[in-house]
Design a protein around this motif. Sequence first.
Motif, mmCIF file in Angstrom:
data_model
loop_
_atom_site.group_PDB
_atom_site.id
_atom_site.type_symbol
_atom_site.label_atom_id
_atom_site.label_comp_id
_atom_site.label_asym_id
_atom_site.label_seq_id
_atom_site.Cartn_x
_atom_site.Cartn_y
_atom_site.Cartn_z
ATOM 1 N N GLU A 16 0.863 -1.171 0.000
ATOM 2 C CA GLU A 16 0.000 0.000 0.000
ATOM 3 C C GLU A 16 0.902 1.225 0.000
ATOM 4 O O GLU A 16 1.670 1.430 0.928
ATOM 5 N N VAL A 18 -0.474 4.388 -1.394
ATOM 6 C CA VAL A 18 -1.343 5.502 -1.760
ATOM 7 C C VAL A 18 -1.699 6.354 -0.548
ATOM 8 O O VAL A 18 -1.721 7.576 -0.613
ATOM 9 N N LEU A 20 -4.636 5.989 1.349
ATOM 10 C CA LEU A 20 -6.073 6.182 1.540
ATOM 11 C C LEU A 20 -6.614 5.064 2.428
ATOM 12 O O LEU A 20 -6.169 3.920 2.326
ATOM 13 N N GLN A 22 -9.219 3.308 2.199
ATOM 14 C CA GLN A 22 -9.714 2.161 1.434
ATOM 15 C C GLN A 22 -8.583 1.308 0.853
ATOM 16 O O GLN A 22 -8.744 0.103 0.677
ATOM 17 N N THR A 23 -7.421 1.901 0.570
ATOM 18 C CA THR A 23 -6.322 1.084 0.050
ATOM 19 C C THR A 23 -5.623 0.321 1.174
ATOM 20 O O THR A 23 -5.070 -0.750 0.930
ATOM 21 N N SER A 43 -2.085 7.401 5.979
ATOM 22 C CA SER A 43 -3.393 8.021 5.823
ATOM 23 C C SER A 43 -3.538 9.173 6.803
ATOM 24 O O SER A 43 -3.215 9.034 7.976
ATOM 25 N N ASP A 45 -6.433 10.262 7.458
ATOM 26 C CA ASP A 45 -7.691 9.923 8.110
ATOM 27 C C ASP A 45 -7.554 8.584 8.833
ATOM 28 O O ASP A 45 -6.749 7.735 8.434
ATOM 29 N N SER A 107 -10.927 9.033 -10.352
ATOM 30 C CA SER A 107 -12.077 9.166 -9.459
ATOM 31 C C SER A 107 -13.326 8.536 -10.067
ATOM 32 O O SER A 107 -14.121 7.906 -9.368
#
Length: 122
Positions: A16, A18, A20, A22-23, A43, A45, A107
């Motif tokens: 991973e 990225v 994010l 979700q990733t 992340s 978040d 997106s």
Amino acid sequence: MRRDRAGDDGVSVAIEAVGLPQTFVSAVTVAAPLGRVVYVGYSKDPVSYETKYFLMKELDIRGSRGALRADFEEVVAYLESGRYPVEATVTKVFAFDQAGLALQEWSANPALVTKFMIDMKS
């Protein structure tokens, strides 16, 4: 990281990079039993997921905090050698002034994108 690309059991290593939420979850999802998940991205978040999958799959989950200049030079040399299938990894190349369009395409269809490349010379 798409499950249909991972095969029936999943991938032995999921990276991973990225950052994010979700990733982070996808990396655990596509990892095969006894596989390894490496988190390079971070992340901003919070990331929430079921920890039971770590245990059920007996995953080895690791973090990587960065790399040295020599590491990047080694990767560049490997890519320049032609031994890595860059064409199979890069979904599409965009000119620098089309970077916003690249993000819009990603997106709109994230499952169809492996990696976009932004050409800084065009």
